[in-house]
Every structure is written in C-alpha cells, then in structure tokens.
Design a protein around this motif. Sequence first.
Motif, PDB file in Angstrom:
ATOM      1  N   TRP A 164     -95.787 -69.883 -27.882  1.00 62.73           N
ATOM      2  CA  TRP A 164     -94.714 -70.581 -27.182  1.00 62.73           C
ATOM      3  C   TRP A 164     -93.820 -71.334 -28.177  1.00 62.73           C
ATOM      4  N   HIS A 165     -94.453 -71.955 -29.174  1.00 59.38           N
ATOM      5  CA  HIS A 165     -93.666 -72.661 -30.193  1.00 59.38           C
ATOM      6  C   HIS A 165     -92.770 -71.677 -30.950  1.00 59.38           C
TER       7      HIS A 165
ATOM      8  N   GLY B   5     -77.357 -68.977 -33.871  1.00 57.08           N
ATOM      9  CA  GLY B   5     -76.865 -67.912 -34.762  1.00 57.08           C
ATOM     10  C   GLY B   5     -75.905 -66.989 -34.032  1.00 57.08           C
ATOM     11  N   TRP B   6     -76.240 -66.664 -32.791  1.00 58.93           N
ATOM     12  CA  TRP B   6     -75.392 -65.766 -32.000  1.00 58.93           C
ATOM     13  C   TRP B   6     -74.034 -66.407 -31.725  1.00 58.93           C
ATOM     14  N   LEU B   7     -74.063 -67.680 -31.326  1.00 60.51           N
ATOM     15  CA  LEU B   7     -72.799 -68.372 -31.037  1.00 60.51           C
ATOM     16  C   LEU B   7     -71.926 -68.442 -32.286  1.00 60.51           C
ATOM     17  N   LEU B   8     -72.557 -68.724 -33.411  1.00 66.05           N
ATOM     18  CA  LEU B   8     -71.804 -68.810 -34.664  1.00 66.05           C
ATOM     19  C   LEU B   8     -71.247 -67.430 -35.041  1.00 66.05           C
TER      20      LEU B   8
ATOM     21  N   ILE C 184     -79.648 -58.115 -30.616  1.00 70.37           N
ATOM     22  CA  ILE C 184     -80.057 -58.860 -31.821  1.00 70.37           C
ATOM     23  C   ILE C 184     -81.024 -59.993 -31.465  1.00 70.37           C
ATOM     24  N   PRO C 185     -80.592 -60.959 -30.616  1.00 65.97           N
ATOM     25  CA  PRO C 185     -81.544 -62.027 -30.289  1.00 65.97           C
ATOM     26  C   PRO C 185     -82.793 -61.515 -29.572  1.00 65.97           C
ATOM     27  N   VAL C 186     -82.601 -60.478 -28.750  1.00 67.16           N
ATOM     28  CA  VAL C 186     -83.763 -59.934 -28.025  1.00 67.16           C
ATOM     29  C   VAL C 186     -84.766 -59.352 -29.026  1.00 67.16           C
TER      30      VAL C 186
ATOM     31  N   THR D  90     -87.516 -69.542 -32.013  1.00 70.23           N
ATOM     32  CA  THR D  90     -86.659 -68.364 -32.152  1.00 70.23           C
ATOM     33  C   THR D  90     -85.476 -68.435 -31.195  1.00 70.23           C
ATOM     34  N   ALA D  91     -85.735 -68.919 -29.987  1.00 69.38           N
ATOM     35  CA  ALA D  91     -84.661 -68.998 -28.988  1.00 69.38           C
ATOM     36  C   ALA D  91     -83.545 -69.922 -29.464  1.00 69.38           C
ATOM     37  N   ILE D  92     -83.936 -71.056 -29.999  1.00 69.08           N
ATOM     38  CA  ILE D  92     -82.915 -72.006 -30.490  1.00 69.08           C
ATOM     39  C   ILE D  92     -82.149 -71.384 -31.650  1.00 69.08           C
TER      40      ILE D  92
END
Lengths: 239, 369
Positions: B287-288, B300-303, B341-343, B293-295
């Motif tokens: 979970w950690h 990273g995606w937004l940037l 990418i994030p997935v 990774t989610a954060i």
Amino acid sequence: MTESLLSTTNISLVYDDGARVTHALRDVTIEIPNKRFVGIMGPSGSGKSSLLYILSGLKRPTGGDVRLGDYGYKAHSDLDLIDLRRQRFGFVFQQPYLLVWQTAMENVLMGAPILDAAARKKAVGYFEQLGIGAMAEKLPSQLSGGEKQRVCVARAMMNDPDIIFADEPTASLDHANGHLVVDLLSAYRKHGTVVVVTHDPEMLQGADSVLLMRDGQSLGWRDPVDVLGTAGPSKTVAL
Amino acid sequence: MPLAFVIVLSVFLIASVVTIVNSIDLTVLTIYNYTKVFTPVLPRLAAAVPGEEVIRVPANIQAQIRKTSGVDRTIETSGFFFNINTVFGPFPFVCFGVTDENRDYLLKRAGDSLLPGGRMPDPGKPEAVISEGLARNKKVKIGDVIASPLDTGTLVAAPAPIKLVGILRGSTWMAFTSKKYTDASLPLVPHSLLVTTADPAAQGRVGDQLYDTLDKFQVQVLSFNNLVKTLRTSLASMYLIMHLVNGTVIFVVALMAGMLSNIYFTQRISEFAVLAAIGLRRSTLVWHAVSETAILTTLGWLLGVFVNYSVLTLMKGSVFEPRGMLINPSDPLSYLNTLPIPVCITLFAVATISYRLANLDPVTIIERR
C-alpha cells in the motif's frame, strides 16, 4: 540474572548448502532479564548477529527454541512472529533505513500500533527528547546519518516495546553520534530491555552485562567492567 | 526524482508523437471544416443540359434539396482553387464566388468576422478574403497575391492573379471572392449550390441526408462526414502506419517506464525489507508503494502534460504550421494515450514490491553491510 524475559534453550543454527555445513550457533542457552541493557560481543563470525536475529524472531533456529515469557516461537507461524515483532519489539539496524519519500515524523509513526493523536503526541515527545525536534517534518535526504539513526531509535520506541534489538547501531556513525545513540538506547532500560550487538566495546560501557560469543557458542555473561576494562556508566538520557 | 523525470519525458514523448502524427487527421478535418457550415452540391457532367453552356445542379434536384426538411438557403456559386500547404504536400482549396449578402450570411453562420485592416472583395474585381488560418498557412498578408493562373495542381486555376484584401477571424477555413467576378471570368465553370440549414447544428445531419438521397450520377454532395470518411478510406494505409507508430511508441515507452520503476523499487527494496523486519505486513508495504507511486506518477504526468503543451504551443506557429502541419497541443486524445505510463509504472511497482517481499528474507538485506 533473575526475572527472565527472553530465554533460549539449546538453540543452534546450521547452514548446509550441500557442499559445506556451517554451524553459526551451537547449543546456545541464555536468559535475558527484563529492563536491562545487555550487549552481545564477539569477533566477526562468532554468531552474535545470528543470535540477535533468532532472539527477535527474524530467523528460525535449526534446533532449540526461544521463549518470550510463555510465548514459544517454535509453536507459532511466520505471520505470528511478524505480529510479535511489531507489537513487542523495536529494532535499530546498522543502516538507518527510512522511507525516503516520507518525513521523519511519518517514518516514526510507522512504528506506532495505532495512528492517532496520542501516537503523534508521543512521537513529538521523542523527537524533542532525542534532540531532533526541528527535524520532524524533514525528509530523510535532509538529515545527517546521526539524525537518521535517532529517527530510527524513535521509531523503535513508538510501540513501547518489551525489547529493543539493536544490531551494530553505531557502525555507520561517527564517534559522537555513536555514543549519543547508545546513550539513548541505554536509557530505555527504565521501560524495557535493550539488546545491543556490537564489535565496539566502548559502546557497551554502560551495559548491565555482556554476553561473549565465539565460534557460535556462548561463553556466558560477563560484567562489562571485566570485559571492557573500564568502569562507570555512560551518560544517560532521561526518557 | 529520476523516476519522476522519466515519467515527464515519457508523457512528453508519447503526447508529442501522437499529436504530430495526428497532424494528418487534423489537416483533413480542418480543410473540410467549412462543410460543417454549408454543404456544397456539385453538378456532374451528366447534369449538363444540351444547349446550355454552364453546367448547373438540375432543377429537379434543386427542388428536391429545397423540399428537404431543415434546409434554409441554396446559394448558387462557382469558384477557383488555390494551393495550400499540407502535411501531404500542396493541396487545392476552393475560393467561392458569392454575393455580398450570401457571403455575410455564411460568415455569420461560421461566427467569422473581418480582421481590422482589411475589407471585403469589391464586386467584379480579382480580390478575395481568406481565413487567418489559411493566411498563416500560405504566409500571405493583405495585398499579396494568393492565387494565379500559373498555379499547378489545382482543379480550376484562378483566371487572373487574385489579391488578398481581407483576413477573416475564425476557426473555419474559408475563402470568398465576389460572385460578379467568378460569373464574369469563369463563365464555363460548373455552378454548384451551397446548401445551408436553418439550424446550424443540423448541417451535418442534413448534409448526410442529401448525400444519401440525391442522384449520385448527377450531383456530388460534399457532406462533412462523408468527405472525412472518403479521405480516411483513401489514406487508409497512412492511417494504419499512423496508428502503428502511436501504438508502438505507447507500448515501448510505457513498458520501459514500467521497467525503470522496477529497477527503482529494486534499488529501494532494503527500505521495505527493514520495514518488513520491524513487523509491517506485506499488504501495508505494498500500500505504501502504491500510494508513493500514485503521487509520483500524478505529479510527473501533470508536469509532462504541461511540458508537452508548452513546447508544442511554442513550435506550432514557428515550426509546424509554415510546413502545413496542423497540430493541436491541447488534443485530449494525445494525453489519453499517455495514461498507460502511470498505469504501467504503478503495476510494475506493485508487482516488484510484492514479488520481492514474497521472496525476500529481510535478514539478508540487514546483513548486507
């Protein structure tokens, strides 16, 4: 020694890779009382770290058993031992491993059994007592090695453990920080037992007793004065 | 930090490649966007009437069009073509000759207006107004010649050099000259009809309806949906290549980013091993890893989206449009394509932590001094 908290009965640890059999521990039977600061010393390969891993439930012996009070390790599963470590033990290792993306405070709170306001208050108290109050919201990358190790000590104390196991906690620190960390651990004996494995005799000056190990065998408990050749407790920190 | 940088670069790479490759489709949609404002109906040679010099849309078909539900005006027109720059080379674009009243009506439908400094073409003169997108594409300004009898590759070349007298503000590419000029100088060019609907939103539907119902031997209906469909069919191989490029880039980059996250978390396994040693359960550690990774991937995606939008916006006017490559830096589809990418990174992170912890004795990490 009296009021045994942790005891072993003829524990042995044998590594057999098919080509060679290595006896890391041989018939070690010891008792560790409550609320003591004890050291385990010995030359490299003497089995002192293996003994600590077995005492803390991190490793299973190939023979014998360990008991924490009435709780025999052999009769319990690995998951039970994970819970045991979380609920009743605290750990400080040679390397001050912390989650790099969490603040020092968040890392310390990982040691708390329940995350609530009381746990946070308690953590804040430890930060102040350990002299790193200003570091609580910093990331590990912003801390020095000594500060990181003190964060690890705070994490180890968060669950009010019966025993804190410290494996070479000063090996990666300079002299001053090493003494500071040992003094912090030493002070915990008011609340529980502290078992420190070290190769540095100077770090055990304030210990109640020292177990000598050689070739996987216990040479028995010794008075620190006899082992270290010096007397007097080290400076302690009130906790 | 390195992983965040990898995410930014990956998002930038995929979004920019998809945006640039989709330039072909965007060009097609942009060129034919005027058929969303009106539907041209062109007479075929079969519609020629013996004795009449000009080929027009037959009267019976004009009547059929006027009877079609929703139709507002049928504007008779003729015109010439001029070349524009596109990703697939010079491409003919039509300049319609219409009366002033009909021109203003069509501009109002498109929501276009004349930019300051210009004027509408004088009736009977070789003058034209074109949309600002066309002006940028041809790199012309007011006073320049936009079409010439010497232009090659056009369907019907301009009868004389055509001077640009005004530029239209609006997203729909259109070009107009006066009807008096085309009638006088292009008397033999077939006369088409520009069909409009009372409700502008119904133009697409009515265009399709005319395409389906009018006699295809006598007239050709340029409805937006069918034009796009026809062009996409004729460029099927190019679209296939385009989708293959997009798919390959997305697959490779997402997989590489995932594998990099595997290396990243493998390097940090000691942190998780020690936490496992002090009694944290595997599920807690996973979970950690997931939340971390989610954060990381979100930021990273937004940037990456921001970097892609900024770079492509900067390059749009200076690099792409002068070469006839129409790009849309805010194309949602290109950013949708970056979601693997994030997935992928999250899946690889979870798999790495889960697998390593399942097969790892924490003591081996602690002992590794």
